[in-house]
Design an enzyme around this catalytic site. Sequence first.
Site, PDB file in Angstrom:
ATOM      1  N   GLU A   1      38.694  43.974  32.980  1.00  0.00           N
ATOM      2  CA  GLU A   1      39.431  44.466  34.170  1.00  0.00           C
ATOM      3  C   GLU A   1      38.496  44.546  35.379  1.00  0.00           C
ATOM      4  O   GLU A   1      38.569  45.474  36.194  1.00  0.00           O
ATOM      5  CB  GLU A   1      40.138  45.783  33.881  1.00  0.00           C
ATOM      6  CG  GLU A   1      41.221  45.551  32.849  1.00  0.00           C
ATOM      7  CD  GLU A   1      42.478  46.336  33.037  1.00  0.00           C
ATOM      8  OE1 GLU A   1      42.759  46.810  34.156  1.00  0.00           O
ATOM      9  OE2 GLU A   1      43.211  46.454  32.035  1.00  0.00           O
TER      10      GLU A   1
HETATM   11  N1  CAA Z   1      45.958  45.017  46.401  1.00  0.00           N
HETATM   12  C1  CAA Z   1      46.636  44.212  47.257  1.00  0.00           C
HETATM   13  N2  CAA Z   1      46.035  43.189  47.919  1.00  0.00           N
HETATM   14  C2  CAA Z   1      44.720  42.981  47.721  1.00  0.00           C
HETATM   15  C3  CAA Z   1      43.954  43.788  46.839  1.00  0.00           C
HETATM   16  C4  CAA Z   1      44.635  44.856  46.173  1.00  0.00           C
HETATM   17  N3  CAA Z   1      43.986  45.655  45.348  1.00  0.00           N
HETATM   18  N4  CAA Z   1      42.694  43.341  46.843  1.00  0.00           N
HETATM   19  C5  CAA Z   1      42.639  42.303  47.686  1.00  0.00           C
HETATM   20  N5  CAA Z   1      43.864  42.080  48.227  1.00  0.00           N
HETATM   21  C6  CAA Z   1      44.225  41.080  49.221  1.00  0.00           C
HETATM   22  C7  CAA Z   1      43.281  41.210  50.438  1.00  0.00           C
HETATM   23  O1  CAA Z   1      43.795  42.161  51.349  1.00  0.00           O
HETATM   24  C8  CAA Z   1      43.312  39.811  51.001  1.00  0.00           C
HETATM   25  O2  CAA Z   1      44.535  39.606  51.687  1.00  0.00           O
HETATM   26  P1  CAA Z   1      44.623  38.882  53.142  1.00  0.00           P
HETATM   27  O3  CAA Z   1      43.978  37.561  53.023  1.00  0.00           O
HETATM   28  O4  CAA Z   1      46.075  38.847  53.396  1.00  0.00           O
HETATM   29  O5  CAA Z   1      43.859  39.793  54.054  1.00  0.00           O
HETATM   30  C9  CAA Z   1      43.395  38.947  49.758  1.00  0.00           C
HETATM   31  O6  CAA Z   1      43.949  39.763  48.721  1.00  0.00           O
HETATM   32  C10 CAA Z   1      42.056  38.354  49.309  1.00  0.00           C
HETATM   33  O7  CAA Z   1      41.208  39.447  49.012  1.00  0.00           O
HETATM   34  P2  CAA Z   1      39.628  39.277  48.871  1.00  0.00           P
HETATM   35  O8  CAA Z   1      39.100  38.524  50.061  1.00  0.00           O
HETATM   36  O9  CAA Z   1      39.075  40.621  48.582  1.00  0.00           O
HETATM   37  O10 CAA Z   1      39.516  38.315  47.587  1.00  0.00           O
HETATM   38  P3  CAA Z   1      38.235  37.805  46.804  1.00  0.00           P
HETATM   39  O11 CAA Z   1      38.442  36.409  46.396  1.00  0.00           O
HETATM   40  O12 CAA Z   1      36.985  38.150  47.546  1.00  0.00           O
HETATM   41  O13 CAA Z   1      38.303  38.617  45.401  1.00  0.00           O
HETATM   42  C11 CAA Z   1      37.793  40.439  43.932  1.00  0.00           C
HETATM   43  C12 CAA Z   1      38.209  39.963  45.340  1.00  0.00           C
HETATM   44  C13 CAA Z   1      37.839  41.957  44.037  1.00  0.00           C
HETATM   45  C14 CAA Z   1      36.403  39.997  43.558  1.00  0.00           C
HETATM   46  C15 CAA Z   1      38.820  39.940  42.884  1.00  0.00           C
HETATM   47  O14 CAA Z   1      38.720  38.557  42.709  1.00  0.00           O
HETATM   48  C16 CAA Z   1      38.647  40.643  41.559  1.00  0.00           C
HETATM   49  O15 CAA Z   1      39.140  41.751  41.363  1.00  0.00           O
HETATM   50  N6  CAA Z   1      37.953  40.008  40.558  1.00  0.00           N
HETATM   51  C17 CAA Z   1      37.851  40.572  39.213  1.00  0.00           C
HETATM   52  C18 CAA Z   1      38.930  40.007  38.327  1.00  0.00           C
HETATM   53  C19 CAA Z   1      39.398  40.977  37.290  1.00  0.00           C
HETATM   54  O16 CAA Z   1      39.319  42.184  37.458  1.00  0.00           O
HETATM   55  N7  CAA Z   1      39.930  40.449  36.197  1.00  0.00           N
HETATM   56  C20 CAA Z   1      40.499  41.267  35.183  1.00  0.00           C
HETATM   57  C21 CAA Z   1      41.362  40.455  34.266  1.00  0.00           C
HETATM   58  S1  CAA Z   1      42.437  41.459  33.291  1.00  0.00           S
HETATM   59  C22 CAA Z   1      41.536  42.111  32.052  1.00  0.00           C
HETATM   60  O17 CAA Z   1      40.343  42.033  32.002  1.00  0.00           O
HETATM   61  C23 CAA Z   1      42.410  42.812  31.012  1.00  0.00           C
HETATM   62  C24 CAA Z   1      41.840  43.722  30.084  1.00  0.00           C
HETATM   63  O18 CAA Z   1      40.711  44.051  30.181  1.00  0.00           O
HETATM   64  C25 CAA Z   1      42.617  44.363  29.055  1.00  0.00           C
HETATM   65  P1  FAD Z   2      31.635  36.122  35.301  1.00  0.00           P
HETATM   66  O1  FAD Z   2      32.591  36.262  36.408  1.00  0.00           O
HETATM   67  O2  FAD Z   2      31.111  34.753  35.013  1.00  0.00           O
HETATM   68  O3  FAD Z   2      30.403  37.106  35.566  1.00  0.00           O
HETATM   69  C1  FAD Z   2      29.164  36.988  34.878  1.00  0.00           C
HETATM   70  C2  FAD Z   2      28.208  38.071  35.433  1.00  0.00           C
HETATM   71  O4  FAD Z   2      28.018  37.850  36.849  1.00  0.00           O
HETATM   72  C3  FAD Z   2      28.791  39.485  35.295  1.00  0.00           C
HETATM   73  O5  FAD Z   2      27.736  40.386  35.051  1.00  0.00           O
HETATM   74  C4  FAD Z   2      29.365  39.748  36.671  1.00  0.00           C
HETATM   75  O6  FAD Z   2      29.432  41.111  37.006  1.00  0.00           O
HETATM   76  C5  FAD Z   2      28.385  39.020  37.572  1.00  0.00           C
HETATM   77  N1  FAD Z   2      28.992  38.642  38.861  1.00  0.00           N
HETATM   78  C6  FAD Z   2      29.978  37.726  39.103  1.00  0.00           C
HETATM   79  N2  FAD Z   2      30.278  37.705  40.420  1.00  0.00           N
HETATM   80  C7  FAD Z   2      29.506  38.637  41.018  1.00  0.00           C
HETATM   81  C8  FAD Z   2      29.374  39.116  42.361  1.00  0.00           C
HETATM   82  N3  FAD Z   2      30.112  38.628  43.354  1.00  0.00           N
HETATM   83  N4  FAD Z   2      28.458  40.092  42.608  1.00  0.00           N
HETATM   84  C9  FAD Z   2      27.692  40.620  41.609  1.00  0.00           C
HETATM   85  N5  FAD Z   2      27.779  40.205  40.314  1.00  0.00           N
HETATM   86  C10 FAD Z   2      28.676  39.235  40.028  1.00  0.00           C
HETATM   87  N6  FAD Z   2      41.321  38.665  31.274  1.00  0.00           N
HETATM   88  C11 FAD Z   2      42.656  38.621  31.481  1.00  0.00           C
HETATM   89  O7  FAD Z   2      43.129  37.985  32.415  1.00  0.00           O
HETATM   90  N7  FAD Z   2      43.517  39.297  30.653  1.00  0.00           N
HETATM   91  C12 FAD Z   2      43.079  40.020  29.607  1.00  0.00           C
HETATM   92  O8  FAD Z   2      43.891  40.619  28.893  1.00  0.00           O
HETATM   93  C13 FAD Z   2      41.676  40.075  29.356  1.00  0.00           C
HETATM   94  N8  FAD Z   2      41.202  40.761  28.279  1.00  0.00           N
HETATM   95  C14 FAD Z   2      39.862  40.641  27.969  1.00  0.00           C
HETATM   96  C15 FAD Z   2      39.404  41.165  26.760  1.00  0.00           C
HETATM   97  C16 FAD Z   2      38.076  40.984  26.389  1.00  0.00           C
HETATM   98  C17 FAD Z   2      37.596  41.506  25.080  1.00  0.00           C
HETATM   99  C18 FAD Z   2      37.174  40.292  27.257  1.00  0.00           C
HETATM  100  C19 FAD Z   2      35.730  40.062  26.880  1.00  0.00           C
HETATM  101  C20 FAD Z   2      37.617  39.795  28.452  1.00  0.00           C
HETATM  102  C21 FAD Z   2      38.970  39.964  28.827  1.00  0.00           C
HETATM  103  N9  FAD Z   2      39.466  39.407  29.996  1.00  0.00           N
HETATM  104  C22 FAD Z   2      40.812  39.368  30.232  1.00  0.00           C
HETATM  105  C23 FAD Z   2      38.556  38.703  30.907  1.00  0.00           C
HETATM  106  C24 FAD Z   2      37.678  39.637  31.734  1.00  0.00           C
HETATM  107  O9  FAD Z   2      38.443  40.250  32.739  1.00  0.00           O
HETATM  108  C25 FAD Z   2      36.517  38.820  32.308  1.00  0.00           C
HETATM  109  O10 FAD Z   2      35.642  38.526  31.243  1.00  0.00           O
HETATM  110  C26 FAD Z   2      35.792  39.537  33.426  1.00  0.00           C
HETATM  111  O11 FAD Z   2      36.611  39.690  34.553  1.00  0.00           O
HETATM  112  C27 FAD Z   2      34.490  38.835  33.840  1.00  0.00           C
HETATM  113  O12 FAD Z   2      34.671  37.469  34.016  1.00  0.00           O
HETATM  114  P2  FAD Z   2      33.641  36.434  33.312  1.00  0.00           P
HETATM  115  O13 FAD Z   2      33.574  36.800  31.883  1.00  0.00           O
HETATM  116  O14 FAD Z   2      34.056  35.047  33.660  1.00  0.00           O
HETATM  117  O15 FAD Z   2      32.234  36.734  33.957  1.00  0.00           O
END
Ligand code: CAA
Ligand code: FAD
Length: 379
Positions: free
Chosen positions: A363
């Site tokens: 997340e």
């Molecule tokens: N709510 C609404 N809009 C949002 C927002 C939010 N929280 N955050 C950003 N936006 C909007 C911005 O306002 C912007 O809009 P405009 O262009 O209209 O101004 C647009 O989105 C783009 O925003 P950014 O420039 O901030 O986008 P970015 O490319 O720099 O990315 C980031 C930002 C925070 C790094 C984002 O890519 C991010 O959160 N990355 C992490 C991904 C992640 O958390 N993955 C989790 C997968 S789920 C999972 O892991 C499940 C599990 O564990 C069980």
């Molecule tokens: P990368 O993005 O390649 O990052 C590698 C390293 O670089 C990390 O330490 C990161 O913090 C660092 N890094 C990257 N960018 C930056 C930056 N701009 N500044 C500083 N440091 C940076 N995804 C889903 O969509 N749905 C799910 O249900 C889900 N469940 C998951 C369950 C498990 C068990 C795992 C392992 C992952 C899951 N994910 C899910 C994916 C998870 O959200 C990603 O693994 C996570 O967001 C990181 O992406 P990545 O693994 O590609 O790492």
Amino acid sequence: MDFQLSEEQEMLRKMVRDFAENEVEPTAAERDEEERFDRAIFDQMAALGLTGIPWPEEYGGIGSDYLSYCIAVEELSRVCASTGVTLSAHLSLASWPIYQYGNEAQKQNFLQRLAAGEALGAYALSEPGAGSDVVSMKTTAKKDGTDYILNGSKVWITNGGVADIYIVFAKTDADREHKGITAFIVEKGTEGFTFGKKEKKLGIRSSPTTELIFENCRVPAANVLGEEGEGFKIAMSTLDGGRNGIAAQALGIAQGALDAAAAYAKEREQFGKPIAANQGISFKLADMATEIEAARLLTYQAAWLESAGKSYGKASAMSKLFAGDAAMRITVEAVQIFGGYGYTKDYPVERYMRDAKITQIYEGTNEIQRLVIGRMVTK
Ligand code: CAA
Ligand code: FAD
């Protein structure tokens, strides 16, 4: 300011704690060892109403709030972090976006089934080349009459393979960066939608993490969630709440580790006295307890803000960051307090330590939480 939980919230905590200790904990180590997801536990949670905690009764929920949902995830994770994340992903990542952005027909169909626990949910954003950098995703969705054709793959999907309803993000316009991403509701069994590799993991081993594959998968336009091009906003706002669910998971893991370590420190004698009688050990327990309380306050506050309709994105990123880092430190200390026994599978603390690590990664890694918080602080 009132720090007292309501009577309903206290009752829910007691109910979930009883369920967790009696029905989840006894098989937690075995399910971890066997990397086995148990659908019967999800069915039991459905029977208790946990699969629809925050949704109104008209959509099959129990009409409670986000704090109650966090308490449930905390209590489950106190004994089994895999079960905690099963519920967290189901509620905050799969059901929340339908509640928030779905039209009435989508709520009556998909949200009802998710809330009742007839269907299990999942959220598919990450791809092999697009984890932190969400916008670089490659999965495409091309309009074809009244359908969209999806092609690409998603990786590391929690509840992948066992879930029935998936929120899937794909590019409908590759030239428009984040504004070219659209969210779809895709059901298991849809032609062209299959499952790939199931990950072998360090922790949360009874929570399946699976690859999703889309090959000319035809999804009706009626399953578009929100508007075309609104997918990135839906993904990010969903994570705003989801991250607090992971904070609650981390909090539960940390509390479980502290409870085990405190009990052991009172029982284990060396040099003719319990090890807890040494300040070196009791100071560790004091620091663990203090960090847990701080994590709890941040997590409950973020949940309260969401229920109160106030802005909660920053609070949620902070709770996830702090609780995840705290859970890692606390579980390492718990293993230390158990000495050699802590390093074995005779006690649960090694599992807590392995499980804690994921709360700093998914997340949004904790580096990404710092990026989100930093941007808000300097805005
Ligand atoms: N709510 C609404 N809009 C949002 C927002 C939010 N929280 N955050 C950003 N936006 C909007 C911005 O306002 C912007 O809009 P405009 O262009 O209209 O101004 C647009 O989105 C783009 O925003 P950014 O420039 O901030 O986008 P970015 O490319 O720099 O990315 C980031 C930002 C925070 C790094 C984002 O890519 C991010 O959160 N990355 C992490 C991904 C992640 O958390 N993955 C989790 C997968 S789920 C999972 O892991 C499940 C599990 O564990 C069980
Ligand atoms: P990368 O993005 O390649 O990052 C590698 C390293 O670089 C990390 O330490 C990161 O913090 C660092 N890094 C990257 N960018 C930056 C930056 N701009 N500044 C500083 N440091 C940076 N995804 C889903 O969509 N749905 C799910 O249900 C889900 N469940 C998951 C369950 C498990 C068990 C795992 C392992 C992952 C899951 N994910 C899910 C994916 C998870 O959200 C990603 O693994 C996570 O967001 C990181 O992406 P990545 O693994 O590609 O790492």
